[in-house]
Design a protein around this motif. Structure first.
Motif, PDB file in Angstrom:
ATOM      1  N   SER A 141      37.510  33.202  47.006  1.00 57.14           N
ATOM      2  CA  SER A 141      36.690  34.412  46.888  1.00 57.14           C
ATOM      3  C   SER A 141      37.093  35.468  47.915  1.00 57.14           C
ATOM      4  O   SER A 141      36.801  36.650  47.738  1.00 57.14           O
ATOM      5  N   VAL A 142      37.772  35.046  48.995  1.00 60.82           N
ATOM      6  CA  VAL A 142      38.133  35.983  50.059  1.00 60.82           C
ATOM      7  C   VAL A 142      39.653  36.127  50.198  1.00 60.82           C
ATOM      8  O   VAL A 142      40.152  36.579  51.227  1.00 60.82           O
ATOM      9  N   GLY A 143      40.382  35.769  49.140  1.00 64.79           N
ATOM     10  CA  GLY A 143      41.832  35.915  49.176  1.00 64.79           C
ATOM     11  C   GLY A 143      42.522  34.822  48.394  1.00 64.79           C
ATOM     12  O   GLY A 143      41.988  34.292  47.428  1.00 64.79           O
ATOM     13  N   TYR A 144      43.718  34.463  48.831  1.00 65.60           N
ATOM     14  CA  TYR A 144      44.526  33.442  48.166  1.00 65.60           C
ATOM     15  C   TYR A 144      44.307  32.109  48.855  1.00 65.60           C
ATOM     16  O   TYR A 144      44.335  32.023  50.085  1.00 65.60           O
ATOM     17  N   CYS A 145      44.092  31.055  48.079  1.00 72.41           N
ATOM     18  CA  CYS A 145      43.823  29.734  48.632  1.00 72.41           C
ATOM     19  C   CYS A 145      44.687  28.701  47.914  1.00 72.41           C
ATOM     20  O   CYS A 145      44.796  28.738  46.685  1.00 72.41           O
ATOM     21  N   THR A 166      31.964  35.188  57.096  1.00 75.89           N
ATOM     22  CA  THR A 166      30.632  35.564  56.609  1.00 75.89           C
ATOM     23  C   THR A 166      30.669  36.911  55.910  1.00 75.89           C
ATOM     24  O   THR A 166      30.148  37.066  54.792  1.00 75.89           O
ATOM     25  N   PHE A 167      31.290  37.905  56.541  1.00 75.13           N
ATOM     26  CA  PHE A 167      31.415  39.214  55.906  1.00 75.13           C
ATOM     27  C   PHE A 167      32.156  39.095  54.571  1.00 75.13           C
ATOM     28  O   PHE A 167      31.790  39.734  53.578  1.00 75.13           O
ATOM     29  N   GLY A 168      33.207  38.263  54.547  1.00 73.19           N
ATOM     30  CA  GLY A 168      33.971  38.096  53.317  1.00 73.19           C
ATOM     31  C   GLY A 168      33.158  37.459  52.206  1.00 73.19           C
ATOM     32  O   GLY A 168      33.151  37.942  51.071  1.00 73.19           O
ATOM     33  N   PHE A 169      32.441  36.380  52.523  1.00 77.49           N
ATOM     34  CA  PHE A 169      31.632  35.708  51.511  1.00 77.49           C
ATOM     35  C   PHE A 169      30.554  36.643  50.963  1.00 77.49           C
ATOM     36  O   PHE A 169      30.263  36.640  49.757  1.00 77.49           O
ATOM     37  N   ILE A 170      29.977  37.449  51.847  1.00 72.79           N
ATOM     38  CA  ILE A 170      28.943  38.391  51.401  1.00 72.79           C
ATOM     39  C   ILE A 170      29.558  39.481  50.529  1.00 72.79           C
ATOM     40  O   ILE A 170      29.030  39.822  49.463  1.00 72.79           O
ATOM     41  N   LEU A 174      38.696  40.452  51.938  1.00 70.51           N
ATOM     42  CA  LEU A 174      39.040  39.736  50.707  1.00 70.51           C
ATOM     43  C   LEU A 174      40.542  39.709  50.466  1.00 70.51           C
ATOM     44  O   LEU A 174      40.999  39.609  49.335  1.00 70.51           O
ATOM     45  N   GLU A 175      41.328  39.792  51.543  1.00 67.52           N
ATOM     46  CA  GLU A 175      42.788  39.772  51.457  1.00 67.52           C
ATOM     47  C   GLU A 175      43.366  38.634  52.282  1.00 67.52           C
ATOM     48  O   GLU A 175      44.529  38.692  52.709  1.00 67.52           O
TER      49      GLU A 175
END
Length: 267
Positions: free
Chosen positions: A153-157, A19-23, A127-128
């Motif tokens: 959006s929050v790192g590598y996927c 949640t913190f990452g998406f925000i 975001l890492e």
């Protein structure tokens, strides 16, 4: 690709850091993320973020087309059976539970339910993160795009075959913990030599972070980067020799293997 809202069944640490990452990534606001937990007390931290909360798992499914099952592996099937009557073809169900296969989740849900399995880590908050995912057989093209949108959006996927997802538990899920241990050990070595603890941790963390950025930025093999630091008869090669003698590489390989095998009983 946009996602207007998502729901978490479960309001624990993974749900909170995502949640913190998406925000932070700016793809969702707090009001667009709802979470459920067994009691009002369990909902407090999510409420403090500004997210809607509920103690009813079914309510999350009713109101959200994308649902992340952020519960422990041993609780997952109970939760899936609870929400199953409300799951439709309009839902994308995402499970980050280690060791639980897509098929076993689909078997508890209505036919042709859209299910994906992911493995991520807590660095998504900054975001890492790193996220591996595999698609269930009934997923649609837009589901791939949704998962890539959220987790990139929050790192590598990246996508991987499900047969490798347990390995991702040991590498992606456990990798940061192994590096925390390495940072602590490096700092301990510096403290033993007379550096104060606070400076030692900062320097050790920077060394690990900088090394990771060099691997990602240069795209050189880690062995080549290591060789570039090791001059003939120098101090760094002496340190490498000490690590090799202690079985450093083998210990890390064993850690990935042990972690990969530890949750398979939940399949």
């Amino acid at each position: 690709m946009t996602v207007n809202k998502i729901g978490f069944v479960g309001a624990g640490k993974l749900a909170r850091v995502l949640t913190f990452g998406f925000i932070r990534a700016g793809i969702l606001s707090a009001k667009d993320i709802v979470a459920s937990a067994p009691t009002e007390r369990d909902c407090e931290e999510f409420r403090d973020i500004g997210c809607p909360v509920t103690t009813d798992n079914k309510e999350v499914v009713k109101e959200n087309p994308v649902v992340i099952l952020a519960v422990k592996p041993q609780s997952l099937h109970t939760v899936v059976r609870e929400i199953a009557p409300l799951v439709t073809r309009n839902h994308l169900i995402i499970s980050p539970a280690a060791g639980v296969t897509v098929r076993s989740i689909q078997n508890e849900l209505p036919g042709r339910s859209r299910v994906a399995r992911v493995m991520t880590n807590l660095a998504v908050e900054y975001l890492e993160g790193a996220t591996a995912f595999c698609q269930g057989r009934f997923m649609e093209e837009e589901d791939y795009e949704t998962i890539m949108h959220l987790f990139s959006s929050v790192g590598y996927c990246f996508e991987t075959p499900e047969r490798l997802m347990d390995v991702m538990t040991g590498l992606v899920g456990g990798g940061p913990a192994y590096m925390y241990l390495a940072i602590e050990a490096l700092a301990d070595g510096a403290v033993q030599a007379g550096v104060n603890r606070q400076d030692a941790i900062q320097l050790a963390a920077r060394a690990v972070s900088g090394a990771a950025k060099m691997v990602l930025g240069t795209k050189l093999h880690p062995g080549e980067l290591k060789d570039n630091v090791c001059s003939a008869g120098g101090s760094t090669i002496a340190g490498i020799f000490a690590l090799e003698r202690a079985g450093f590489r083998g210990a890390l390989m064993d850690a990935v293997k042990a972690s990969s095998e530890s949750e398979t009983s939940w399949c």
